[in-house]
Structure formats: C-alpha cells, structure tokens
Design a protein around this motif. Structure first.
Motif, PDB file in Angstrom:
ATOM      1  N   ALA A  27     -25.805 -27.520  -2.369  1.00  0.00           N
ATOM      2  CA  ALA A  27     -27.219 -27.140  -2.450  1.00  0.00           C
ATOM      3  C   ALA A  27     -27.329 -25.727  -3.007  1.00  0.00           C
ATOM      4  N   ALA A  28     -28.517 -25.446  -3.544  1.00  0.00           N
ATOM      5  CA  ALA A  28     -28.739 -24.117  -4.120  1.00  0.00           C
ATOM      6  C   ALA A  28     -28.974 -23.074  -3.027  1.00  0.00           C
ATOM      7  N   GLY A  29     -29.241 -23.557  -1.828  1.00  0.00           N
ATOM      8  CA  GLY A  29     -29.323 -22.638  -0.688  1.00  0.00           C
ATOM      9  C   GLY A  29     -30.608 -21.831  -0.609  1.00  0.00           C
ATOM     10  N   GLY A  30     -31.583 -22.205  -1.407  1.00  0.00           N
ATOM     11  CA  GLY A  30     -32.833 -21.442  -1.400  1.00  0.00           C
ATOM     12  C   GLY A  30     -33.714 -21.831  -0.225  1.00  0.00           C
ATOM     13  N   PHE A  31     -34.502 -20.883   0.248  1.00  0.00           N
ATOM     14  CA  PHE A  31     -35.517 -21.240   1.244  1.00  0.00           C
ATOM     15  C   PHE A  31     -36.795 -20.500   0.896  1.00  0.00           C
TER      16      PHE A  31
ATOM     17  N   ALA B 289     -33.465 -38.019   5.498  1.00  0.00           N
ATOM     18  CA  ALA B 289     -34.403 -37.745   4.398  1.00  0.00           C
ATOM     19  C   ALA B 289     -34.883 -36.300   4.433  1.00  0.00           C
ATOM     20  N   VAL B 290     -33.993 -35.412   4.841  1.00  0.00           N
ATOM     21  CA  VAL B 290     -34.382 -34.000   4.889  1.00  0.00           C
ATOM     22  C   VAL B 290     -34.099 -33.419   3.509  1.00  0.00           C
ATOM     23  N   MET B 291     -35.149 -33.350   2.740  1.00  0.00           N
ATOM     24  CA  MET B 291     -35.036 -32.967   1.329  1.00  0.00           C
ATOM     25  C   MET B 291     -34.567 -31.524   1.166  1.00  0.00           C
ATOM     26  N   ALA B 292     -35.022 -30.651   2.057  1.00  0.00           N
ATOM     27  CA  ALA B 292     -34.654 -29.233   1.958  1.00  0.00           C
ATOM     28  C   ALA B 292     -33.985 -28.821   3.270  1.00  0.00           C
ATOM     29  N   GLY B 293     -32.751 -29.263   3.414  1.00  0.00           N
ATOM     30  CA  GLY B 293     -32.068 -29.128   4.698  1.00  0.00           C
ATOM     31  C   GLY B 293     -31.877 -27.691   5.152  1.00  0.00           C
ATOM     32  N   PHE B 294     -31.737 -26.780   4.187  1.00  0.00           N
ATOM     33  CA  PHE B 294     -31.488 -25.388   4.577  1.00  0.00           C
ATOM     34  C   PHE B 294     -32.780 -24.685   4.957  1.00  0.00           C
ATOM     35  N   LEU B 295     -33.871 -25.275   4.539  1.00  0.00           N
ATOM     36  CA  LEU B 295     -35.187 -24.728   4.841  1.00  0.00           C
ATOM     37  C   LEU B 295     -35.806 -25.410   6.055  1.00  0.00           C
TER      38      LEU B 295
ATOM     39  N   GLY C 207     -21.533 -33.955   2.271  1.00  0.00           N
ATOM     40  CA  GLY C 207     -22.555 -34.774   1.600  1.00  0.00           C
ATOM     41  C   GLY C 207     -23.299 -33.956   0.569  1.00  0.00           C
ATOM     42  N   SER C 208     -24.618 -33.817   0.757  1.00  0.00           N
ATOM     43  CA  SER C 208     -25.413 -32.987  -0.153  1.00  0.00           C
ATOM     44  C   SER C 208     -25.202 -31.511   0.128  1.00  0.00           C
ATOM     45  N   SER C 209     -24.821 -31.201   1.362  1.00  0.00           N
ATOM     46  CA  SER C 209     -24.968 -29.818   1.821  1.00  0.00           C
ATOM     47  C   SER C 209     -24.117 -28.808   1.051  1.00  0.00           C
ATOM     48  N   TRP C 210     -22.911 -29.186   0.652  1.00  0.00           N
ATOM     49  CA  TRP C 210     -22.012 -28.194   0.069  1.00  0.00           C
ATOM     50  C   TRP C 210     -22.531 -27.648  -1.262  1.00  0.00           C
TER      51      TRP C 210
ATOM     52  N   ILE D 270     -24.110 -38.632  13.965  1.00  0.00           N
ATOM     53  CA  ILE D 270     -23.300 -39.142  12.846  1.00  0.00           C
ATOM     54  C   ILE D 270     -23.637 -38.322  11.610  1.00  0.00           C
ATOM     55  N   GLY D 271     -22.699 -37.502  11.170  1.00  0.00           N
ATOM     56  CA  GLY D 271     -22.903 -36.714   9.954  1.00  0.00           C
ATOM     57  C   GLY D 271     -22.904 -35.224  10.208  1.00  0.00           C
ATOM     58  N   GLY D 272     -22.003 -34.548   9.492  1.00  0.00           N
ATOM     59  CA  GLY D 272     -21.849 -33.102   9.671  1.00  0.00           C
ATOM     60  C   GLY D 272     -22.366 -32.312   8.487  1.00  0.00           C
TER      61      GLY D 272
ATOM     62  N   ARG E 185     -14.701 -41.720   9.945  1.00  0.00           N
ATOM     63  CA  ARG E 185     -15.943 -42.411   9.548  1.00  0.00           C
ATOM     64  C   ARG E 185     -16.424 -43.341  10.649  1.00  0.00           C
ATOM     65  N   VAL E 186     -17.709 -43.342  10.902  1.00  0.00           N
ATOM     66  CA  VAL E 186     -18.310 -44.350  11.789  1.00  0.00           C
ATOM     67  C   VAL E 186     -18.407 -45.642  10.987  1.00  0.00           C
ATOM     68  N   LEU E 187     -17.854 -46.707  11.559  1.00  0.00           N
ATOM     69  CA  LEU E 187     -17.788 -47.983  10.838  1.00  0.00           C
ATOM     70  C   LEU E 187     -18.850 -48.977  11.282  1.00  0.00           C
TER      71      LEU E 187
ATOM     72  N   VAL F 236     -25.934 -30.123   7.049  1.00  0.00           N
ATOM     73  CA  VAL F 236     -26.703 -29.061   7.702  1.00  0.00           C
ATOM     74  C   VAL F 236     -27.627 -29.633   8.778  1.00  0.00           C
ATOM     75  N   VAL F 237     -28.111 -30.856   8.574  1.00  0.00           N
ATOM     76  CA  VAL F 237     -29.054 -31.423   9.545  1.00  0.00           C
ATOM     77  C   VAL F 237     -28.328 -31.829  10.831  1.00  0.00           C
ATOM     78  N   GLY F 238     -27.222 -32.567  10.678  1.00  0.00           N
ATOM     79  CA  GLY F 238     -26.464 -32.967  11.869  1.00  0.00           C
ATOM     80  C   GLY F 238     -25.992 -31.741  12.647  1.00  0.00           C
TER      81      GLY F 238
ATOM     82  N   ILE G 248     -19.661 -36.726  14.653  1.00  0.00           N
ATOM     83  CA  ILE G 248     -18.547 -37.448  14.026  1.00  0.00           C
ATOM     84  C   ILE G 248     -18.811 -37.419  12.525  1.00  0.00           C
ATOM     85  N   GLU G 249     -17.864 -36.851  11.795  1.00  0.00           N
ATOM     86  CA  GLU G 249     -18.030 -36.622  10.356  1.00  0.00           C
ATOM     87  C   GLU G 249     -16.961 -37.394   9.581  1.00  0.00           C
ATOM     88  N   ARG G 250     -17.410 -38.136   8.618  1.00  0.00           N
ATOM     89  CA  ARG G 250     -16.568 -38.975   7.747  1.00  0.00           C
ATOM     90  C   ARG G 250     -15.459 -38.191   7.057  1.00  0.00           C
ATOM     91  N   SER G 251     -15.826 -36.984   6.582  1.00  0.00           N
ATOM     92  CA  SER G 251     -14.870 -36.178   5.816  1.00  0.00           C
ATOM     93  C   SER G 251     -14.770 -34.817   6.504  1.00  0.00           C
TER      94      SER G 251
HETATM   95  C1  FAD Z   1     -28.320 -29.853  -6.508  1.00  0.00           C
HETATM   96  C2  FAD Z   1     -28.970 -29.663  -5.163  1.00  0.00           C
HETATM   97  C3  FAD Z   1     -29.665 -28.491  -4.876  1.00  0.00           C
HETATM   98  C4  FAD Z   1     -30.274 -28.317  -3.632  1.00  0.00           C
HETATM   99  N1  FAD Z   1     -30.911 -27.131  -3.338  1.00  0.00           N
HETATM  100  C5  FAD Z   1     -31.425 -26.931  -2.098  1.00  0.00           C
HETATM  101  C6  FAD Z   1     -32.010 -25.697  -1.734  1.00  0.00           C
HETATM  102  O1  FAD Z   1     -32.074 -24.779  -2.525  1.00  0.00           O
HETATM  103  N2  FAD Z   1     -32.519 -25.547  -0.480  1.00  0.00           N
HETATM  104  C7  FAD Z   1     -32.474 -26.550   0.436  1.00  0.00           C
HETATM  105  O2  FAD Z   1     -32.946 -26.377   1.557  1.00  0.00           O
HETATM  106  N3  FAD Z   1     -31.926 -27.753   0.108  1.00  0.00           N
HETATM  107  C8  FAD Z   1     -31.408 -27.962  -1.113  1.00  0.00           C
HETATM  108  N4  FAD Z   1     -30.836 -29.166  -1.431  1.00  0.00           N
HETATM  109  C9  FAD Z   1     -30.949 -30.257  -0.481  1.00  0.00           C
HETATM  110  C10 FAD Z   1     -29.929 -30.159   0.623  1.00  0.00           C
HETATM  111  O3  FAD Z   1     -28.667 -30.204   0.064  1.00  0.00           O
HETATM  112  C11 FAD Z   1     -30.140 -31.317   1.584  1.00  0.00           C
HETATM  113  O4  FAD Z   1     -31.460 -31.279   2.068  1.00  0.00           O
HETATM  114  C12 FAD Z   1     -29.203 -31.233   2.755  1.00  0.00           C
HETATM  115  O5  FAD Z   1     -27.895 -31.022   2.358  1.00  0.00           O
HETATM  116  C13 FAD Z   1     -29.280 -32.503   3.585  1.00  0.00           C
HETATM  117  O6  FAD Z   1     -28.388 -32.373   4.638  1.00  0.00           O
HETATM  118  P1  FAD Z   1     -28.008 -33.604   5.552  1.00  0.00           P
HETATM  119  O7  FAD Z   1     -27.240 -33.063   6.674  1.00  0.00           O
HETATM  120  O8  FAD Z   1     -29.206 -34.397   5.845  1.00  0.00           O
HETATM  121  O9  FAD Z   1     -27.145 -34.574   4.635  1.00  0.00           O
HETATM  122  P2  FAD Z   1     -25.670 -34.420   3.989  1.00  0.00           P
HETATM  123  O10 FAD Z   1     -25.378 -33.045   3.583  1.00  0.00           O
HETATM  124  O11 FAD Z   1     -25.582 -35.483   2.943  1.00  0.00           O
HETATM  125  O12 FAD Z   1     -24.741 -34.746   5.191  1.00  0.00           O
HETATM  126  C14 FAD Z   1     -24.528 -36.026   5.700  1.00  0.00           C
HETATM  127  C15 FAD Z   1     -23.138 -36.079   6.281  1.00  0.00           C
HETATM  128  O13 FAD Z   1     -22.985 -37.298   6.974  1.00  0.00           O
HETATM  129  C16 FAD Z   1     -21.665 -37.731   6.812  1.00  0.00           C
HETATM  130  N5  FAD Z   1     -21.638 -39.175   7.074  1.00  0.00           N
HETATM  131  C17 FAD Z   1     -22.411 -40.126   6.468  1.00  0.00           C
HETATM  132  N6  FAD Z   1     -22.114 -41.342   6.953  1.00  0.00           N
HETATM  133  C18 FAD Z   1     -21.159 -41.167   7.879  1.00  0.00           C
HETATM  134  C19 FAD Z   1     -20.444 -42.066   8.711  1.00  0.00           C
HETATM  135  N7  FAD Z   1     -20.641 -43.394   8.657  1.00  0.00           N
HETATM  136  N8  FAD Z   1     -19.526 -41.541   9.566  1.00  0.00           N
HETATM  137  C20 FAD Z   1     -19.323 -40.207   9.644  1.00  0.00           C
HETATM  138  N9  FAD Z   1     -19.958 -39.320   8.842  1.00  0.00           N
HETATM  139  C21 FAD Z   1     -20.869 -39.801   7.977  1.00  0.00           C
HETATM  140  C22 FAD Z   1     -21.351 -37.362   5.383  1.00  0.00           C
HETATM  141  O14 FAD Z   1     -19.964 -37.295   5.121  1.00  0.00           O
HETATM  142  C23 FAD Z   1     -22.041 -36.030   5.249  1.00  0.00           C
HETATM  143  O15 FAD Z   1     -21.207 -34.938   5.513  1.00  0.00           O
HETATM  144  C24 FAD Z   1     -30.212 -29.353  -2.679  1.00  0.00           C
HETATM  145  C25 FAD Z   1     -29.508 -30.525  -2.964  1.00  0.00           C
HETATM  146  C26 FAD Z   1     -28.881 -30.685  -4.197  1.00  0.00           C
HETATM  147  C27 FAD Z   1     -28.130 -31.928  -4.462  1.00  0.00           C
END
Ligand code: FAD
Length: 801
Positions: free
Chosen positions: A47-51, A346-352, A42-45, A10-12, A174-176, A14-16, A34-37
C-alpha cells in the motif's frame, strides 16, 4: 498454536492486526491471528501508506480520525516504528461545483469535531506544495493530520502491541476449512485443527474464499490499482521540509513525497477487476503487471499537475490489488445467520480505516454493540441480492471509477440497476416515474413529464417545482404512493405478544390498532423507529425502513424467544399509501367495509376493489391517509383500482422526494437522520413514546437513567433557515455567536409552508423556540431560527379528519 482460542482472526494484514490489537487491549487476551504466509502478505505490504481525512460518511470520517490518532499510540506500545510522516494534506477542487462541495465538506468536518482543517486559496495551495501547478485549481482544503506511514511497520506495530497484551500471531499456516459447532467454530488449518468461540474474517484479498468456507457470499471484489515511484527529483531534494499529501480530485491522482522523489497514485476511470472469486492461494508477495495504456489519461493529468514528473525517472511501478464493497465502505460486524462469524473485510483504505474497524469490531464482540454508529460499514447493510457476481462487479467497478468523481446528492447512479422491482414498476415508469433505489429495490422519487432530465446539483434542482406540485397535491386533494419500499415483518405464535412487549419500548397496540414503537439497545440507544400493527388475530406486523431489513432481522433473531414465529414478508407483501383530505372518499368507493369507522392509527382487513387487503389508517405525510397492503401479485391491479376510483377526486401519484418534504413539515424524524443507533430517546424526542409504567423491556434501565439524570446534552429541534437557492441536507454545523452549538440532522424545502426547514440536534440550553442561530448551507452561512415543531398543522388535525 493452542487447541482452543476465544477468537481466531483469519488474516494478518493491517485489518486483522488491528482487530487483534483491540481485542487484546479491551481485555480478551485468549486471541490469535492465523496467517497463511507472513504478516502483511496480502494488500498491506505494497500500500502507498497514505492517510487523509475526507469521507462522504461523517461517521466513517470520525473513525478515520481515530485511526490517525492511534498510529502514534501503537508505535509507543509496541516499540515498533510506524514510520510516521505527518506532512499535512491538501485536497484540491478544480470545478466550481467541487469547490462548493469542498466548502460544505469543510463544514461537515467542523460538525463532527475535526477542527484541524481549513480552506485555502490556489495561491496558498501552491505555496504549501511548491512542485505543483495550480492551473485550474479553484481552492483547496488543508488538513494538519494527513500524511503517510510505513505500511509493514504499522502492521507489525499493531501485532506487536497485541502480543504485549497477550495475543498470539501464528504465521505460515493457512486456514483450510471452517465448521460451525454448537458453541463456536472448528478451524482446520495446515498445522492442525483449533476450536474457538468466534472467527473473524480479515482475509483481505482472500475474504471471498474465507466467507465461502462458512457458506457466506460477501459482496466484495479485488480491483487493480497503480502508483509510481520516481527517482530523486532535484526540486524535491532541495526543499527544506517534506511535501504534503495531495489529492487532486479532478485529476484522479494522489501524491506524496517518497524519499527525495514522488509517489503518484491513480484512480483511473477505466477500472479493472482482479480475481473476483478471491486471490489464488499461492499468490505471494508479488505485483501485477503495470498497464500504462489503461491509466494514460489520468497519468497525463498527473504529469501536468506536477511538471517535475516530466523530467523524473520512474524508479518503480506498483500495480497491486485491494478489495472493495459495492459502496466502497468496509463490511464489518456479525454476519447475519452465522453465530460467532464476524466480518472485517472490504477495507479499501486499511491504513486509514483499520483502527476504527478494529475498535468497533472488538467493542461489538466484547460488549454486544460498537460505541459509534457504524451502520455505514455494517455488513448487514446488504442483503442476499448483493451476493450476485454481476451486481458485485458493476457496483464495485462503479465505486472505483467514481472514487474521485463528484457525486451529487440528487444523482442516481446506474450500476446494478434496475435490480428489484415491484410489479407495477413498468406501469409507473409509463406514468413518468423517476426512480431511486433502496436496498436493491427501485423506489419512486417523483413523476415527471416525458423527456425530463434532472440536473445533478448541490442546490435545488430543476425537479424543485415538480416535487412542490406533488406536495400540494397531497395536502389539497389526494396522492398515491407506492409503498413496496417499506419493510414488513410478521410476528405470530404463542410468544409473539410477550416478545414484542420486551423488544419495543412503547406500549403495544390494542387489537385493530397500530402504534409508533421505538426499539432500544440495552445501552438505551435507538435501534428502530418502528410501527407495530396488531391485526387482532394473533398476527402482528412490524414496519420500518426497507434498507434496514437485514439489519433489523439480525437484531430480532439475536433476541428471539421460543414460541415466536418471525418472518420478513417484505418481498411478498407490497402496497400503496393514499394521503390527503380526499383519500377517504377514494377508499369509500372501493370498499363496503366500515372504512369510515376506522380511527386514526386503526388497522384491519378490508375488501378494496377485487383485493382483500390489510389497511392501516396512518400517513407519514401527516394527512388523512391509508396504507393499503396487498400481495405482490396484486400490486398492478390495486394501483389501477385506486387510480380509477380516485380519478373524480383528482388523485395523482407522487414519490419519496415529496414525502421527505411533507414529513419535514410535520417534524417527523426518519432513520439515519434524526434517529440513529448513536442517539438516545431523550435527545430525539422518542422518549414520548416510551411506556415507562409497563414491565421490563430492552433498554429500560438505561432509558430511565437518561430520564432521571441530568438529561441529554443536545435535543432535536425544528429550524427555519433563511436559505436562498439551496437547503440543508445533513451534518451542517449550527452556530451561535461564532460557537458551534449543534448540527443539522436533515433538511429540505417545505413546499406547502413556503419555508426552508431543517431538523437539528442543538445544545439543550439553547434548544428553545425563537432562538436565533446560523447554519452553513452548501458552505454559505445563513440565518436560522428554532421554530415550534410541525410547521404544518401543529395540532395534527389533518391526520385525524
Ligand atoms: C497499490 C495499492 C495502494 C494502496 N494505498 C493505500 C493507501 O495509501 N492508504 C491506505 O489506507 N490503503 C491503501 N491501500 C489499501 C490497503 O492496502 C488495504 O486497504 C489493506 O491492505 C487491507 O488490509 P487487510 O488486512 O484487509 O487485507 P490484506 O492485507 O489482503 O490481508 C489479508 C491477509 O489474510 C491472509 N489470509 C487470507 N486467507 C487466509 C487463510 N485462509 N488463512 C490464513 N491467512 C489468510 C493473507 O495472507 C493476508 O495476509 C492500497 C492498496 C494497493 C494495492
């Protein structure tokens, strides 16, 4: 969308996408996201993209290194560019302590095999980043494999490579709801209902809600985070190459080049949570309003570090949210008590970190265990106490605020504390107890005079003499230690003995006896350094490390047999340990039971003063000793009784800092240092407790293969180090004639033997007593020797008095 999948992620983000990629690559093709949008929504689009390379947990640093290597692989496999800019990176130190810390961190990198890092002078740092002021910089660390990528491209590369391996991506759905079934999960989505064996919560900003769909409260919260992007800066446009990624720890900023301008990100001390119950479902690809007042101080420091910013126009502000756990590390793995529900949150640095998270989770799902020791990001490192909203708020906020603030190894952080306290807590505080915490429980570190404040330090602190006095107290007379902070599991029922015999690699203790019991995984790696008690009435106890309560319980439950009643009784049963040559006389004054007849490693029920207690004759300090267990309601009274009865014997209380030194003097290993799920019995000496001649047990085949094979590449040894004002702590590299030959697992000062000691894994061919080596301690190289194990009382006479 099909009606059934083996796995629904659930979630597309970088981690999913990484989880999907690894599952498909490792052979599970019937998997989908399965991705909501849309992917990245979410956060991924944004991010600063640094590692970059640094992480306080070396195991996580190693997984970060894996992610960095993976990026070019997914680009190749998918044909989708990840926009790689491998610029190299600098981490700056702006205080003397930080500079020492960075030099230690550099050595830890060497220990875990990350070789492409080096220390640099301020002048070199200035040359590597010509638009940076080096004012106040004392030194830095350069890493070749740091830089940034295109975030959207990277998510699509993971997903594209996964699709090439047979996986599916379903967007705008969206997963409901989630419903557990007898053989998996029913996933109710906007486009209909699908069934699956496993669901993965990779919900990012919505992970909280996706947890609640299955009745799970994950300790996770989003926080706001800013960066700015500038217009073209002429000084940058004029450069031949690209600027490196720069992390200015004392300045609270990170920086990288963006086009011909700059990206400056800020970890402000004045943090702000956002939507603690998860982002709104309608939250789109949008940004939050920037709040420049809140980040003004850090921004000013950034403008001083990079003076070109003072003349640059800001092209764009990005204020977005991303998620944090209480300690900032991801929450990964099977959620205890929810079969087939996996967390990748809770993957704070998803790209890393996303690559390492995806790899570990996929291995876990497919093979039952991840290859690496991922305890530092295991969702089971937290328990129910961490479901509390205020706890989550305080701890995640503390982590964000301190993201670039130096934490000393002897520093106690205040968030979410005091949370859980054994009943005698206040009386012990009155007696001068200084507290640490383990799994939410306050545990005694040492007892200090009124008004004493420990100075945060990388070296021996001003508590050195206090702890030394406590150690001598235990060795010479008798010390009292609160052991509420041990875990206790009760096992009973018709199947109890057979189950324990299968789970533990040792023999089981006879009635009225306790025994050290290694527990193994099927792959023959360690799963526990436990003590099993046979109380003789059909009831058994397993005792271990308190902070592993949920982690061990998950393992036990996953392997439970019918006819076994298993309970975690650690909240209801607490107690004290008496250690030292005069401990028996204290017990004698309190009981008319046959305490003199209780042999070493014996156990039984005794009246102790007014209390009916379970007593075991053992001591982690390596002395004559008794562990006295009582009900929580009896904790205060039992302490009082033991202290009163011990007054004439010179009893005094002590804490875990002394215990850590005392056990090191005995070369007794502990979990997370000498013993981890990454190590084997042969490496760590745990094999001497294995009962090779008993029947089958979990991990037997693999343990025999290790025993009968060529043997482990490294073995555990005890070192004496010619240290001066600091002792080893863990992961320092060990050298012989300039070659790295091992690393420290834990270290400290042995107060009663007067030596700086360490335990270490050293290449087997060198692991012999008398071998001269060197070790880096807080960045400085020190001479060291392998000494015989147990520098204190090698024959173990004191324990058997
Ligand atoms: C300003 C900023 C700067 C950053 N800079 C960096 C950086 O330099 N380097 C780095 O490594 N990280 C950085 N990050 C952190 C990084 O963005 C996150 O660690 C990463 O995007 C987390 O990915 P994720 O897949 O866990 O979550 P998300 O990107 O939030 O993805 C979750 C996805 O799940 C989907 N979803 C949720 N619920 C449902 C549902 N019920 N049904 C279907 N789909 C669902 C959402 O639509 C979303 O697409 C930064 C973040 C921010 C905000």
């Amino acid at each position: 969308m099909k009606s059934h999948y083996r796995v629904v992620v659930i979630g597309g983000g970088v981690v999913g996408a990484s989880v999907l990629y690894h599952l498909a690559k490792f052979g599970w093709k019937d998997v989908c996201i399965i991705e909501r949008s849309v992917l990245t929504a979410g956060s991924s689009w944004h991010a600063a993209g640094g590692f970059h390379a640094l992480n306080a947990d070396p195991n996580i640093a190693a997984l970060q290194a894996y992610t960095i290597d993976l990026l070019s692989e997914i680009e190749r496999e998918s044909g989708q560019s990840v926009g790689m800019h491998m610029t190299g990176g600098l981490t700056l130190a702006g205080t003397p302590d930080r500079w020492e810390w960075l030099q230690s961190a550099y050595r830890v990198f060497q220990s875990i095999g990350i070789e492409d890092v080096r220390l640099v002078t301020p002048e070199e740092a200035g040359e590597l980043c010509p638009v940076m002021s080096t004012e106040g910089i004392l030194g830095g660390m350069w890493a070749d494999r740091e830089g940034y990528i295109d975030t959207t491209g990277t998510v699509h590369a993971y997903a594209g490579a996964a699709k090439k391996n047979g996986a599916e991506v379903i967007e705008h759905n969206r997963v409901l709801e989630l419903h557990q079934t007898s053989d998996g999960w029913q996933v109710v989505t906007e486009q209909g209902t699908v069934t699956c064996e496993h669901v993965v919560n990779a919900g990012g900003l919505w992970a909280k809600q996706v947890g609640r769909m299955a009745g799970i409260e994950l300790p996770v919260s989003p926080l706001e985070h800013h960066y700015l992007l500038t217009e073209t800066i002429p000084e940058i446009a004029a450069l031949d190459g690209e600027l490196p990624l720069v992390v200015d720890l004392e300045g609270f900023t990170y920086m990288r080049q963006d086009l011909k301008g700059m990206l400056l990100g800020i970890y402000e001390v004045n943090h702000k949570h956002w939507m603690m119950d998860g982002a709104p479902w309608e939250y789109g690809i949008e940004l939050l309003q920037e709040d420049i007042d809140r980040i003004e101080h850090e921004l000013t420091l950034g403008f001083q570090r990079y003076p070109v910013l003072q003349r640059a126009g800001v092209r764009n502000w990005v204020n977005g949210a991303f998620t944090f756990s209480p300690d900032g590390n991801p929450l990964v793995g099977p959620v205890p008590g929810k079969r087939g529900y996996w967390s990748a949150c809770a993957v704070m640095a998803g790209f890393l970190q996303g690559g390492g998270v995806g790899k570990s989770l996929a291995e876990w799902m497919i093979h039952g265990e991840p290859e690496a020791d991922v305890y530092g990001m295991d969702v089971a490192r937290y328990g129910p106490f961490a479901e509390n909203k205020q706890y989550i708020k305080e701890t995640t906020g503390q982590f964000y605020t301190r993201r670039f603030v130096m934490t000393y190894p002897n520093e106690q952080l205040p968030a979410g504390r005091p949370l859980r306290m054994a009943p005698a807590h206040d009386a012990m505080t009155e007696a001068g107890c200084v507290w640490g915490q383990s799994w939410g429980l306050e545990v005694p570190l040492y007892f200090a005079p009124t008004g004493f404040e420990e100075t945060p330090s990388l070296k021996r602190s001003n508590a050195f003499d206090i702890v030394g006095t406590e150690c001598r107290q235990v060795r010479e007379t008798v010390g009292l230690l609160d052991i509420a902070g041990f875990s206790r599991f009760e096992v009973s029922g018709d199947g109890a003995e057979a189950w324990l015999d299968r789970m533990m690699a040792s023999k089981l203790p006879a009635a009225g006896r306790a025994r050290l019991a290694p527990m193994l995984s099927p792959e023959g790696r360690l799963k526990g350094d436990l003590t099993v008690f046979n109380w003789g009435d059909g009831t058994w106890w397993i005792m271990g490390s308190y902070y592993l309560r949920a982690w061990h319980m998950r393992w036990f439950r996953d392997h439970l047999d019918a006819g076994v009643d298993l309970r975690d009784i650690s909240d209801g049963i607490v107690g004290f340990s008496l250690s030292g040559p005069r401990s028996r006389e204290v017990m004698q004054r309190l009981t008319d039971g046959p305490i003199d007849a209780l042999p070493f490693m014996g156990c039984g029920s005794f009246d102790v003063g007014l209390y009916r207690c379970k007593v075991g004759r053992l001591s982690v300090a390596g002395e004559l000793g008794y562990e006295v267990h009582c009900g929580a309601a009896e904790h205060i009274g039992l302490r009082r009784a033991l202290l009163e009865a011990g007054a004439d014997s010179g009893i005094a209380e002590y804490g875990y800092n002394a215990l850590l030194s005392l056990r090191l003097e005995k070369s007794f290993g502990i979990w997370s240092a000498e013993f981890t799920q990454g190590y084997t019995p042969g490496m760590t000496g745990m094999d001497r407790w294995i009962a090779w001649d008993k029947g089958d047990f979990v991990g037997r085949e693999a343990a025999i293969a290790e025993r009968d094979g060529t043997g482990p590449a490294q073995r555990l040894v005890t070192l004496e180090i010619d240290a001066k004002d600091a002792d080893a702590s863990g992961f320092e590299p060990i050298w012989e004639n300039g070659s790295r030959v091992g690393f420290v697992t834990s270290g400290g000062y042995g107060y009663t033997v007067g030596k700086s000691l360490a335990m270490a894994l050293v290449n087997t061919e060198l692991a012999e007593v008398g071998r001269s080596l060197t070790v880096h301690v807080v960045g400085a190289e020190r001479a060291a020797r392998i000494i015989p194990p147990s520098p204190y009382d090698p024959e173990g006479r004191a324990m058997r008095l």
